[in-house]
Each structure stands twice: as C-alpha cells, then as structure tokens.
Design an enzyme around this catalytic site. Structure first.
Site, PDB file in Angstrom:
ATOM      1  N   LYS A 184       0.808  -0.943   0.060  1.00 37.83           N
ATOM      2  CA  LYS A 184      -0.093  -0.051  -0.070  1.00 37.83           C
ATOM      3  C   LYS A 184       0.947   1.307   0.125  1.00 37.83           C
ATOM      4  O   LYS A 184       0.614   2.392  -0.383  1.00 37.83           O
ATOM      5  CB  LYS A 184      -1.030  -0.145   1.312  1.00 37.83           C
ATOM      6  N   LYS A 230      -3.684  -9.780  -7.757  1.00 40.34           N
ATOM      7  CA  LYS A 230      -4.903 -10.359  -6.663  1.00 40.34           C
ATOM      8  C   LYS A 230      -6.089  -9.529  -6.993  1.00 40.34           C
ATOM      9  O   LYS A 230      -5.804  -8.345  -7.354  1.00 40.34           O
ATOM     10  CB  LYS A 230      -4.402 -10.287  -5.262  1.00 40.34           C
ATOM     11  N   LYS A 261     -10.017  -4.171  -4.913  1.00 45.82           N
ATOM     12  CA  LYS A 261     -10.776  -2.815  -5.224  1.00 45.82           C
ATOM     13  C   LYS A 261      -9.742  -1.932  -5.554  1.00 45.82           C
ATOM     14  O   LYS A 261     -10.245  -1.101  -6.625  1.00 45.82           O
ATOM     15  CB  LYS A 261     -11.442  -2.366  -4.065  1.00 45.82           C
TER      16      LYS A 261
HETATM   17  P1  TYM Z   1     -10.685  -6.411   3.021  1.00 36.00           P
HETATM   18  O1  TYM Z   1     -11.747  -5.378   3.030  1.00 36.00           O
HETATM   19  O2  TYM Z   1      -9.678  -5.881   2.032  1.00 36.00           O
HETATM   20  O3  TYM Z   1     -11.143  -7.817   2.343  1.00 36.00           O
HETATM   21  C1  TYM Z   1     -12.250  -8.392   3.230  1.00 36.00           C
HETATM   22  C2  TYM Z   1     -12.006  -9.767   3.027  1.00 36.00           C
HETATM   23  O4  TYM Z   1     -12.126 -10.476   1.741  1.00 36.00           O
HETATM   24  C3  TYM Z   1     -10.688 -11.241   1.348  1.00 36.00           C
HETATM   25  N1  TYM Z   1     -10.315 -10.908  -0.048  1.00 36.00           N
HETATM   26  C4  TYM Z   1      -9.868 -11.781  -0.855  1.00 36.00           C
HETATM   27  N2  TYM Z   1     -10.013 -13.287  -0.521  1.00 36.00           N
HETATM   28  C5  TYM Z   1      -9.664 -13.919  -1.740  1.00 36.00           C
HETATM   29  N3  TYM Z   1      -9.161 -13.240  -2.953  1.00 36.00           N
HETATM   30  C6  TYM Z   1      -9.124 -12.116  -2.956  1.00 36.00           C
HETATM   31  N4  TYM Z   1      -8.794 -11.359  -4.063  1.00 36.00           N
HETATM   32  C7  TYM Z   1      -9.496 -11.142  -1.825  1.00 36.00           C
HETATM   33  N5  TYM Z   1      -9.403  -9.828  -1.725  1.00 36.00           N
HETATM   34  C8  TYM Z   1      -9.949  -9.863  -0.457  1.00 36.00           C
HETATM   35  C9  TYM Z   1      -9.920 -10.612   2.470  1.00 36.00           C
HETATM   36  O5  TYM Z   1      -8.915 -11.554   2.821  1.00 36.00           O
HETATM   37  C10 TYM Z   1     -10.758 -10.486   3.873  1.00 36.00           C
HETATM   38  O6  TYM Z   1     -10.908 -11.634   4.308  1.00 36.00           O
HETATM   39  N6  TYM Z   1      -7.888  -5.887   6.887  1.00 36.00           N
HETATM   40  C11 TYM Z   1      -8.972  -6.539   6.295  1.00 36.00           C
HETATM   41  C12 TYM Z   1     -10.195  -5.994   7.398  1.00 36.00           C
HETATM   42  C13 TYM Z   1     -10.250  -6.407   8.596  1.00 36.00           C
HETATM   43  C14 TYM Z   1     -10.443  -7.648   9.441  1.00 36.00           C
HETATM   44  C15 TYM Z   1     -10.385  -7.278  10.669  1.00 36.00           C
HETATM   45  C16 TYM Z   1     -10.548  -8.706   8.657  1.00 36.00           C
HETATM   46  C17 TYM Z   1     -10.095  -5.555   9.740  1.00 36.00           C
HETATM   47  N7  TYM Z   1     -10.257  -5.897  10.969  1.00 36.00           N
HETATM   48  C18 TYM Z   1     -10.333  -8.318  11.687  1.00 36.00           C
HETATM   49  C19 TYM Z   1     -10.442  -9.927   9.806  1.00 36.00           C
HETATM   50  C20 TYM Z   1     -10.470  -9.443  11.140  1.00 36.00           C
HETATM   51  C21 TYM Z   1      -9.164  -6.099   4.984  1.00 36.00           C
HETATM   52  O7  TYM Z   1      -8.775  -5.260   4.560  1.00 36.00           O
HETATM   53  O8  TYM Z   1     -10.177  -6.941   4.292  1.00 36.00           O
END
Ligand code: TYM
Length: 325
Positions: free
Chosen positions: A111, A192, A195
C-alpha cells in the site's frame, strides 16, 4: 460456543474475491460459532476516500453482506466506528507491538508503494487496529482470504505480548482460510483481485457486465489456437471454476481443456453460468433490501449495541490489567 470475528472495509464494491475468500465462509460458519462481523470504516480512513459517499458505502457493504446470507438473528453485524472501544484497545496494543513487526507487513509495503504521497501512520499501525477488532471479542477464529493471514499472525503475537506483560487475558486466534478461493486473481490472472486495482468482478454486477469482464480474461497463455491443448493448472479461469462451479463441471473442464475438447470461450461460458447461478440470488436479495434502508440501519444499530456490550466488558478487564481506571 467459541467466538468468531471478521471484517471488511467499506472501500468500494464488494467483489467475488471478498465473497469467495471471506463472506461465503462466514455464512457457512454461522452455525458453528458465535459470529461477529464488522464493517471496518476506521481502517478505510488509511487510504484516500470520498467523504460524502462514505455512509453509502458502509450501508451498501452491510446490505450485500446480508444479501450474501449473513443472518442478523444468528450473527452480530455492525460498524466499527460505532463501538469506540476498538480504537481504545488499539492504542493500548500499540504499546506492546514492535515497530519491526509492523514494518515487515506485506500489505503495508504494497500500500505504501501504491500510495507514495500518503504513507500515514494509520497505514503502518493498521494491523494493530485489526488485532484490537479481533481480541476485543476474544475471538478464537478469524475467517479471511490468504492476504490477511499475516495480519492474523501478528494478532497472535500481540495477544502473546499483552498476556506476557499484563496477564493472560486474550486467546491466540486461528485464521480460517477456505480450500478454494482464498486468493482470487484479477482478470489478467497475475494480480490479486482488489478494489484498489480495479480489476474485479462485483458481486452485484449483471449477467452482461460479468461477461464483458470474463470474455477478454487471460487464460493459459501458451494456448494460442482453439486446437492447442491447454493446461488448467496455470489458468485463472480454471481456478475460478473451482471456486464457483459444481464438481462435475470442474472435472469436465479439467479433462476437456487438456485434450482441446473445449475451447477457452466455451470454458468461460460455463464459468459465466456458474457465477451467475451463485450471484443472481444474492442480487435479488440485495435489490429487495435496497427497498428497505431502515431495516439495514436497524440491523446495524442492534449489532452495535450487542457488540458494544461485549467490548465494554473486555475493556473493564483490560483497564484493570494495565493499571488504569
Ligand atoms: P478487505 O476489506 O480487503 O477484504 C475483506 C475480506 O476479503 C478477502 N479478500 C480476498 N479473498 C480472496 N481473494 C481476493 N482477491 C480477496 N480480496 C480480499 C480478505 O482476505 C478479507 O478476508 N484488513 C481487512 C479487514 C479487517 C479484518 C479485521 C479482517 C479489519 N479488521 C479483523 C478480519 C479480522 C481487509 O482489509 O479486508
């Protein structure tokens, strides 16, 4: 029942990577755990975002989660900023988290590269807030996609460091990653799906929109002509079949691609059908919920009250453990 926590950022449309890596698993696990799902709006502040549309994105994220099958009767669904204990605990965790561990985080490095003009301290301590999200509820399980495993490992480290300094209070949570779909790739098959890279298929996209993205998607690049045999093992479309198609279809694709029995266009058409079979019922429910915004708001409000009660109890213990009142 053991507790489970997971979260998603309201940073744009929810895509099929989020669905396969996380939300679909959340729905499956609802009966096995006491589940808490969170729209992590404070995490989303670490990147540039449009302020006037933030509330809409939060609301839409909640709506899509419910449409995907998150049942507010069996799980808590709420917005992070509505439970201020998240940031309170994050501050305390900052004091036991080594800077070196944070500097090693792959997501921070990526990032920072993507966003050189805004490498803020929040981006650096992002995983500490994530650890607070999880440990505030003493969750033992965290279902996530592959990209978040490192953050859950850090969460365990934070729990260990806190417990060693202030006494055993927190469990060390396990990450739960799905067998298929833990890392969904974008349509170029190389990066990957995310968004921020704008290479995604949104869960709410129509049949035509999805086809427009699938049709030009990269397959096995060695397969140049229809008569060439292909190798599913290196084809993104085959990986997507494994995440969306029934077993027979996956087997057919695997067999026929290798002998040029089917071409890439046939294969994509089959995938398109499987995807829409999954997505269309979600889209119908999402459209129904769009007519009931007050219902979604009420679900989030009740979720915040239930989450808040657990959070307050944990913070009472934490405050006592660290010697403040
Ligand atoms: P975020 O918002 O980027 O994504 C949400 C969830 O989607 C999964 N994900 C994917 N899985 C498979 N292939 C992909 N291309 C892909 N893109 C996203 C992510 O692994 C995630 O599970 N930091 C986290 C949010 C968060 C969180 C937490 C998660 C904040 N606090 C506590 C678990 C527990 C995030 O940015 O997810």
């Amino acid at each position: 029942m053991a507790k489970l926590f997971s979260g998603i950022q309201p940073s744009g449309e929810i895509h099929i990577g989020n669905y396969c890596g996380a939300i679909r698993n959340w729905v499956r696990l609802m009966d096995q755990y006491e589940c808490i799902f969170c729209i992590v709006d404070y995490h989303a502040l670490t990147a540039q975002y449009d302020i006037p549309t933030m509330q809409k994105r939060i609301h839409d994220a909640a709506r899509v989660n419910i449409a995907c099958g998150i049942d507010p009767k069996r799980a808590i669904l709420f917005v992070q900023s509505q439970v201020p204990e998240h940031t309170e605990l994050a501050w305390i965790f900052n004091t036991v988290t080594p800077m070196g561990d944070l500097a090693r985080m792959t997501q921070f490095k990526e990032k920072s590269k993507q966003n050189e003009e805004n490498i803020n301290a929040g981006l650096f301590t992002y995983p500490v807030l994530q650890a607070a999200d999880i440990l505030l509820y003493k969750a033992g399980a965290v279902p996530v996609g592959e990209d978040q495993i490192q953050h859950i490992e850090l969460t365990r480290e934070v729990a260990r460091k806190f417990n060693a300094r202030f006494g055993e209070l927190f469990p060390e949570p396990a990450h739960l990653v799905p067998k298929e779909g833990a890392r969904i790739m974008g349509m170029d098959g190389k990066s990957k799906m995310s968004k921020s890279l704008n290479n995604y298929i949104g869960v709410l996209e129509s049949r035509d929109e999805v086809w427009k993205k699938l049709a030009p998607a990269v397959t096995d690049e060695n397969r140049k002509r229809r008569t060439d045999v292909g190798n599913p093992d290196i084809c993104n479309i085959y990986s997507l079949h494994k995440a969306f198609s029934p077993e027979e279809t996956v087997e057919t694709v695997n067999r026929e691609c290798r002998v040029a029995g089917i071409g890439c266009v046939d294969c994509k058409k089959m995938l398109h059908q499987s995807m829409m079979t999954t997505l269309e019922p979600i889209q119908e429910r999402a459209a129904e919920l769009a007519q009931q915004p007050a219902l979604v708001d009420q679900i989030l409000e009740e979720g915040a009250a239930r989450a808040g009660a657990i959070a307050t109890a944990t913070m009472t213990e934490v405050r006592s453990a660290i010697g403040v009142r």
